[in-house]
Design a protein around this motif. Structure first.
Motif, short mmCIF file in Angstrom:
data_model
loop_
_atom_site.label_atom_id
_atom_site.label_comp_id
_atom_site.label_asym_id
_atom_site.label_seq_id
_atom_site.Cartn_x
_atom_site.Cartn_y
_atom_site.Cartn_z
N LEU A 1 -17.52 -53.55 21.72
CA LEU A 1 -16.74 -53.18 22.61
C LEU A 1 -16.90 -51.83 22.51
CD1 LEU A 1 -14.56 -55.92 21.06
CD2 LEU A 1 -14.57 -56.17 23.27
N THR A 2 -16.02 -51.06 23.49
CA THR A 2 -15.55 -49.77 23.29
C THR A 2 -13.90 -49.06 22.44
OG1 THR A 2 -14.27 -49.68 25.25
CG2 THR A 2 -17.02 -49.45 25.93
N GLY A 3 -13.36 -50.29 22.72
CA GLY A 3 -12.24 -49.63 21.22
C GLY A 3 -11.33 -48.81 22.50
N LEU A 4 -10.88 -48.29 23.78
CA LEU A 4 -10.14 -47.88 24.49
C LEU A 4 -8.55 -48.35 24.37
CD1 LEU A 4 -12.67 -46.83 27.49
CD2 LEU A 4 -13.03 -45.80 25.42
N LYS A 5 -8.59 -49.27 24.30
CA LYS A 5 -6.78 -49.50 23.62
C LYS A 5 -6.48 -49.35 25.08
CE LYS A 5 -6.57 -49.85 18.93
NZ LYS A 5 -6.52 -49.79 17.58
N LEU A 6 -6.69 -50.54 26.24
CA LEU A 6 -6.28 -49.92 27.36
C LEU A 6 -4.59 -51.06 27.51
CD1 LEU A 6 -9.30 -50.08 29.67
CD2 LEU A 6 -8.12 -48.34 28.72
N SER A 7 -3.97 -51.46 26.81
CA SER A 7 -2.78 -51.86 27.00
C SER A 7 -2.78 -52.79 26.00
CB SER A 7 -3.64 -53.17 28.28
OG SER A 7 -3.69 -54.24 27.82
N ASN A 8 -1.41 -53.54 25.86
CA ASN A 8 -0.40 -53.66 24.23
C ASN A 8 -0.30 -55.40 24.98
OD1 ASN A 8 -0.92 -51.90 22.21
ND2 ASN A 8 0.84 -51.17 23.33
N GLU A 9 -1.12 -56.50 24.59
CA GLU A 9 -1.14 -58.11 24.26
C GLU A 9 -0.13 -58.40 23.82
OE1 GLU A 9 -0.91 -58.91 27.67
OE2 GLU A 9 -2.23 -57.27 28.10
N ASN A 10 0.75 -58.86 23.46
CA ASN A 10 1.29 -60.02 22.15
C ASN A 10 1.40 -61.12 21.99
OD1 ASN A 10 2.85 -57.45 20.58
ND2 ASN A 10 3.41 -57.15 22.54
N ASP B 1 -9.13 -57.49 24.60
CA ASP B 1 -9.94 -57.29 23.53
C ASP B 1 -10.62 -58.93 23.19
OD1 ASP B 1 -8.25 -57.75 21.93
OD2 ASP B 1 -9.01 -55.91 21.28
N SER B 2 -9.90 -59.57 22.17
CA SER B 2 -9.92 -60.86 21.82
C SER B 2 -11.28 -61.91 22.49
CB SER B 2 -8.47 -61.67 21.37
OG SER B 2 -8.26 -61.74 22.62
N ILE B 3 -10.69 -61.93 23.81
CA ILE B 3 -11.21 -62.42 24.60
C ILE B 3 -12.71 -61.97 24.75
CG2 ILE B 3 -11.72 -63.13 26.76
CD1 ILE B 3 -8.43 -63.33 27.40
N LEU B 4 -13.39 -60.82 24.92
CA LEU B 4 -14.15 -59.88 24.66
C LEU B 4 -14.95 -60.41 23.52
CD1 LEU B 4 -13.74 -56.77 26.68
CD2 LEU B 4 -14.48 -58.68 27.69
N ALA B 5 -14.33 -60.41 22.49
CA ALA B 5 -14.54 -60.63 20.81
C ALA B 5 -15.36 -61.67 20.78
CB ALA B 5 -13.92 -59.69 20.16
N GLY B 6 -14.92 -62.73 21.38
CA GLY B 6 -15.26 -64.33 21.28
C GLY B 6 -16.36 -65.00 22.10
N PHE B 7 -16.81 -63.82 23.63
CA PHE B 7 -17.92 -64.28 23.86
C PHE B 7 -19.31 -63.23 23.21
CE2 PHE B 7 -15.34 -65.27 27.35
CZ PHE B 7 -16.43 -66.30 28.40
N ALA B 8 -18.77 -62.76 22.22
CA ALA B 8 -19.64 -61.30 22.26
C ALA B 8 -20.25 -61.81 20.88
CB ALA B 8 -19.43 -59.76 21.74
N ALA B 9 -19.28 -62.48 20.05
CA ALA B 9 -19.73 -63.22 19.36
C ALA B 9 -20.17 -64.86 19.43
CB ALA B 9 -18.53 -63.21 17.63
N GLN B 10 -20.51 -64.87 19.95
CA GLN B 10 -20.89 -66.63 20.18
C GLN B 10 -22.62 -66.07 19.86
OE1 GLN B 10 -20.19 -67.32 24.59
NE2 GLN B 10 -20.02 -69.33 23.90
N ALA C 1 7.05 -68.41 19.80
CA ALA C 1 7.38 -68.16 17.87
C ALA C 1 5.95 -66.33 18.38
CB ALA C 1 6.78 -68.62 17.44
N GLY C 2 6.49 -65.89 16.95
CA GLY C 2 5.45 -64.58 16.31
C GLY C 2 5.61 -63.77 16.65
N PRO C 3 4.51 -62.69 17.83
CA PRO C 3 3.20 -62.94 17.64
C PRO C 3 2.63 -63.11 16.79
CG PRO C 3 4.18 -60.91 18.19
CD PRO C 3 5.68 -61.60 17.49
N TYR C 4 1.89 -63.21 16.93
CA TYR C 4 0.26 -64.13 16.25
C TYR C 4 -0.59 -62.49 15.68
CZ TYR C 4 -1.95 -66.94 19.35
OH TYR C 4 -2.78 -67.98 20.25
N LEU C 5 -1.00 -62.10 16.78
CA LEU C 5 -2.39 -61.24 17.14
C LEU C 5 -1.73 -60.29 18.22
CD1 LEU C 5 -4.85 -61.48 16.04
CD2 LEU C 5 -5.93 -62.20 19.06
N LEU C 6 -2.10 -59.17 18.19
CA LEU C 6 -2.23 -57.88 18.66
C LEU C 6 -3.60 -57.02 19.68
CD1 LEU C 6 -0.49 -56.14 20.33
CD2 LEU C 6 -0.59 -54.55 18.29
N ALA C 7 -3.71 -57.45 21.06
CA ALA C 7 -4.69 -57.67 21.21
C ALA C 7 -4.66 -56.19 22.29
CB ALA C 7 -5.12 -58.79 22.07
#
Length: 281
Positions: free
Chosen positions: A217-226, A199-208, A123-129
């Motif tokens: 985050l550098t925001g390079l968007k090196l791939s698409n993860e649905n 980036d979602s995983i990295l953001a989760g750690f950085a938000a601690q 089902a989804g996707p519910y987030l594009l990382a």
């Protein structure tokens, strides 16, 4: 559940009673949420070790964006939060957990791929990382090529860092550690220059709280993860119900709130909520 010892006659009556009231599904009844809702429990697979996404807290509670999404979906399927049984589902066992019926659904940074769609339904996707880099806030790393000569960390078994070395920065010095928490600790101490994964995983750690303001985050968007919610292959009815729930979560603002609550401290510039069935290649 522990049951008291009963006589043979009572035991027989109990079995007959349970048989008569069972819903008749082939995947274990309401114990894993196979009914249409309102059962005793629904079992949902998540990660236990990803801050901001799926994390088991010291007090035994669970937090993260995947947890919030799954909780909302379960509510729409007829289950209250106290009826959810969270099951740790490691990446390598996600397909097996669904096919065995260990869980009803999985929300665990589960990227939708053609290969996985042969084994499970989504089902989804519910987030594009996107694959990205996490660096210190005062780092001069802005482009992928800036990693040449720098120490780049990812976890053992991940292809993220190798992809960067092969395609962007051939002189990057790869460091493969046992977990992202180790990479983050190395980044904090200065032993490493960057960490790469979604980036979602990295953001989760950085938000601690202990890392607040230290990383960016550098925001390079090196791939698409649905990211999708996995269900047992062939369970089209559940896929449709989850998709309806996800659309409602976006329309009523709960999706955006979950993003801000879990990733906001990292200044995560998330993509808009993806359209159901729309896979970004």
């Amino acid at each position: 559940m522990k049951l008291r010892k009963v006589s043979a006659a009572a035991a027989t009556a109990l079995v007959l009673g349970l048989t008569a009231t069972a819903c008749g599904g082939d995947d274990g009844g309401d114990s894993n949420g196979s009914g249409s809702g309102g059962g005793d429990k629904i079992k949902i697979g998540i990660k236990y070790d990803q801050p901001g996404l799926g994390l088991k807290e010291p007090d035994g509670s669970f937090s993260g964006f995947d947890v919030d999404v799954a909780t909302y979906v379960a509510k729409e399927l007829g289950y209250e939060p106290d009826q959810i049984e969270w099951v740790e589902t490691k990446s390598a066992d996600r397909e097996n957990a669904l096919s065995r019926g260990d869980v009803k659904m999985i929300a665990a940074t589960y990227s939708i791929t053609d290969e996985r769609k042969q084994k499970v339904d989504f089902a989804g996707p519910y987030l594009l990382a996107h694959q990205d880099l996490l660096v210190k806030t005062d780092s001069d790393i802005k482009e992928g090529t800036d990693l040449n000569g720098k120490k780049l960390c990812s976890v053992a078994g991940s292809t993220s860092a190798q992809n960067v070395k092969d395609e962007i920065a051939p002189k990057a010095q790869l460091q493969r550690l046992g977990g992202y928490s180790e990479c983050i600790a190395g980044l904090q101490s200065g032993a490493l220059d960057a960490v790469t994964t979604d980036d979602s995983i990295l953001a989760g750690f950085a938000a601690q709280e202990q890392y607040k303001g230290q990383f960016k985050l550098t925001g390079l968007k090196l791939s698409n993860e649905n990211y999708g919610i996995g269900v047992k292959k062939g369970d089209t009815a559940t896929v449709n119900k989850i998709n309806d729930a996800l659309e409602k979560m976006v329309s009523d603002g709960a999706w955006e709130k979950a993003v801000k609550d879990n990733f906001g401290p990292a200044n995560y510039k998330n993509e808009p909520a993806p359209k159901i069935g729309q896979i970004v290649q």
